[in-house]
Design an enzyme around this catalytic site. Structure first.
Site, PDB file in Angstrom:
ATOM      1  N   CYS A   1       0.579   5.676  12.487  1.00 43.64           N
ATOM      2  CA  CYS A   1       0.415   4.594  13.455  1.00 43.64           C
ATOM      3  C   CYS A   1       0.473   5.101  14.891  1.00 43.64           C
ATOM      4  CB  CYS A   1       1.514   3.547  13.266  1.00 43.64           C
ATOM      5  SG  CYS A   1       1.908   3.266  11.551  1.00 43.64           S
TER       6      CYS A   1
ATOM      7  N   HIS B   1       0.804  -1.236   0.000  1.00 44.78           N
ATOM      8  CA  HIS B   1       0.000   0.000   0.000  1.00 44.78           C
ATOM      9  C   HIS B   1       0.831   1.277   0.000  1.00 44.78           C
ATOM     10  CE1 HIS B   1      -0.007   1.304   4.383  1.00 44.78           C
ATOM     11  NE2 HIS B   1       0.491   0.088   4.504  1.00 44.78           N
TER      12      HIS B   1
HETATM   13  N1  7TS Z   1       7.824   0.089   8.226  1.00 50.89           N
HETATM   14  C1  7TS Z   1       7.868   1.367   7.817  1.00 50.89           C
HETATM   15  C2  7TS Z   1       9.185   2.012   7.548  1.00 50.89           C
HETATM   16  C3  7TS Z   1       6.681   2.077   7.611  1.00 50.89           C
HETATM   17  O1  7TS Z   1       6.739   3.330   7.188  1.00 50.89           O
HETATM   18  C4  7TS Z   1       5.436   1.448   7.888  1.00 50.89           C
HETATM   19  C5  7TS Z   1       4.143   2.207   7.775  1.00 50.89           C
HETATM   20  C6  7TS Z   1       5.438   0.100   8.295  1.00 50.89           C
HETATM   21  C7  7TS Z   1       6.647  -0.539   8.467  1.00 50.89           C
HETATM   22  C8  7TS Z   1       4.181  -0.667   8.517  1.00 50.89           C
HETATM   23  O2  7TS Z   1       3.729  -1.188   7.296  1.00 50.89           O
HETATM   24  P1  7TS Z   1       2.277  -1.850   7.139  1.00 50.89           P
HETATM   25  O3  7TS Z   1       2.286  -2.475   5.785  1.00 50.89           O
HETATM   26  O4  7TS Z   1       2.144  -2.878   8.215  1.00 50.89           O
HETATM   27  O5  7TS Z   1       1.292  -0.754   7.258  1.00 50.89           O
HETATM   28  N2  7TS Z   1       4.310   3.599   7.984  1.00 50.89           N
HETATM   29  C9  7TS Z   1       3.367   4.542   8.176  1.00 50.89           C
HETATM   30  C10 7TS Z   1       3.651   5.909   8.201  1.00 50.89           C
HETATM   31  O6  7TS Z   1       4.746   6.412   8.039  1.00 50.89           O
HETATM   32  N3  7TS Z   1       2.528   6.585   8.429  1.00 50.89           N
HETATM   33  O7  7TS Z   1       1.548   5.707   8.533  1.00 50.89           O
HETATM   34  C11 7TS Z   1       2.044   4.436   8.387  1.00 50.89           C
END
Ligand code: 7TS
Length: 393
Positions: free
Chosen positions: A325, A201
């Protein structure tokens, strides 16, 4: 009212081509990919085609890619899966204080189980010094986890240099590449990593699906036990439509990578220049050059980021104070704190992240609103009048 979305690091909309690729797998092609009949085989073929696209995009072999539910799951699997698989060898893990919570929280959990975590220092732009990594590695170190680029301040870490140190000492190296895959070149051989986390996403694929690169021969326990899917490394019926969408999204992102990087870098630098020219007492966070093409993060003295965010929202502009988050807590950003931004400035920080549909007109509209709102908030700010948080006497 005009609406301007500048929170592409939090998530991206899916592209029309991605939706078209996914739709048949939400309607007529519904077989379980593990089923032996033709209904199942149709889904299996789609998954394997997507696996090939993901593998090709990052220079991996097909069987080095497993599908996950996103970045959080990939990170959790590596941290816990390596810890459990190698605990007889050692219980020491190295990471940084600016990782996403999806790395830091598994680390905190492992600390409770008796693992020891070293958090490497970062400089004021967020960069890790390879010499600090060299010094931190011990005989009982089993894993090093350092993100490719930071999601709040956009700083790109020198992963190649860091992973080479890990290789010399025969320690596994993981990088959270959630913010880089589909945005800047990522090649697992070039980066020389054992694990790499991906989330669809963030590059115009669907939410709730991701991939994890696991170098062939690397020991890691599964997070989910159950069926035999994904080479017994990740049980559960695959998210077929999501996986197909991710494959399509990454294929498109890679085909446009150079052009989009150049376009966004120009827009990013224009926005940074204009903020610095038009708004006094504004400070750019993160590295000026070693930076994601789509990331801008500023601290504005004398005001609160939340007030700024809500005022911009009223004008149709979507930005964030950091990672979505953690936006429900008033905890100051752990990233800005770790790079030494003073606490008053941490509270006055905003992240603007650009993407496929961002235009110069969007940025001009945002700059006008930003300048106006910052001036308004400063005019009523007690801090601007010289108040401090401490009471005398
Ligand atoms: N790692 C990093 C570096 C991220 O930026 C995020 C989501 C995740 C892991 C988590 O990924 P997901 O696929 O489980 O959602 N980062 C963010 C952000 O920067 N603002 O909202 C979500």
């Amino acid at each position: 009212m005009r609406r301007v979305y500048l929170d592409y690091a939090a998530t991206t909309p899916i592209r029309p081509e991605v939706w078209s690729a996914m739709e048949p797998y939400l309607r007529e092609i519904y077989g379980n990919p593990s089923s032996l009949h033709s209904f199942g085989r149709e889904s299996r073929v789609a998954i394997e085609e997507a696996r090939e696209k993901i593998a090709k995009a990052i220079g991996a072999k097909n069987d080095e890619i497993i599908f996950t539910s996103g970045g959080t799951e990939g990170n959790n699997m590596v941290l816990k899966g390596v810890a459990f698989a190698l605990q007889d060898k050692g219980k020491h893990i190295i990471t940084t204080p600016i990782e996403h919570h999806a790395v830091l929280e598994p680390c905190h959990f492992l600390e409770k189980l008796g693992f020891e975590i070293t958090y490497l220092p970062v400089d004021k732009t967020g960069l890790v010094d390879p010499d600090d990594l060299k010094r931190a590695i011990r005989k009982d170190t089993i894993l090093i986890s350092i993100m490719h680029a930071n999601n709040e301040i956009g700083t790109i870490e020198p992963i190649k240099e860091l992973s080479n140190i890990a290789k010399e000492r025969e320690v596994y190296f993981h990088t959270d590449a959630v913010q880089t895959v589909g945005h800047i070149p990522v090649d697992v051989k070039d980066l020389n990593v054992d694990f790499l986390s991906i989330s669809a996403h963030k590059f115009y694929g669907p939410k709730g699906v991701g991939a994890l690169y696991i170098r062939k021969g690397t020991k890691v326990y599964p997070l989910l036990h159950g069926g035999e899917q994904e080479g017994r490394r990740r049980a559960g019926t695959e998210n077929v439509a999501g996986i197909v969408g991710m494959g399509k999204a990454l294929e498109l992102a890679i085909s446009e990578l150079d052009r989009e990087m150049e376009r966004l870098t120009k827009l990013r630098d224009y926005f940074i220049r204009e903020v610095e020219r038009r708004i006094p007492d504004s400070y750019l966070n993160g590295h000026r050059i070693q930076r994601l093409p789509n990331n801008i993060n500023f601290s504005f003295a004398y005001i609160e980021g939340e007030a700024l965010l809500l005022n911009l929202d009223m004008e149709g502009i979507g930005v964030s104070t950091g990672s979505a988050c953690s936006s429900s807590s008033l905890e100051p950003s752990h990233v800005l704190s770790a790079i030494g931004v003073p606490i008053e400035l941490v509270h006055g920080s905003l992240r603007f992240t650009l993407g496929l549909w961002t235009t110069k007109e969007d940025l001009d509209y945002t700059l006008d609103a930003l300048e106006r709102i910052v001036n308004k908030l400063r005019a009523i700010s007690p801090y601007k009048q010289g108040w401090t948080l401490k009471r005398e006497g």
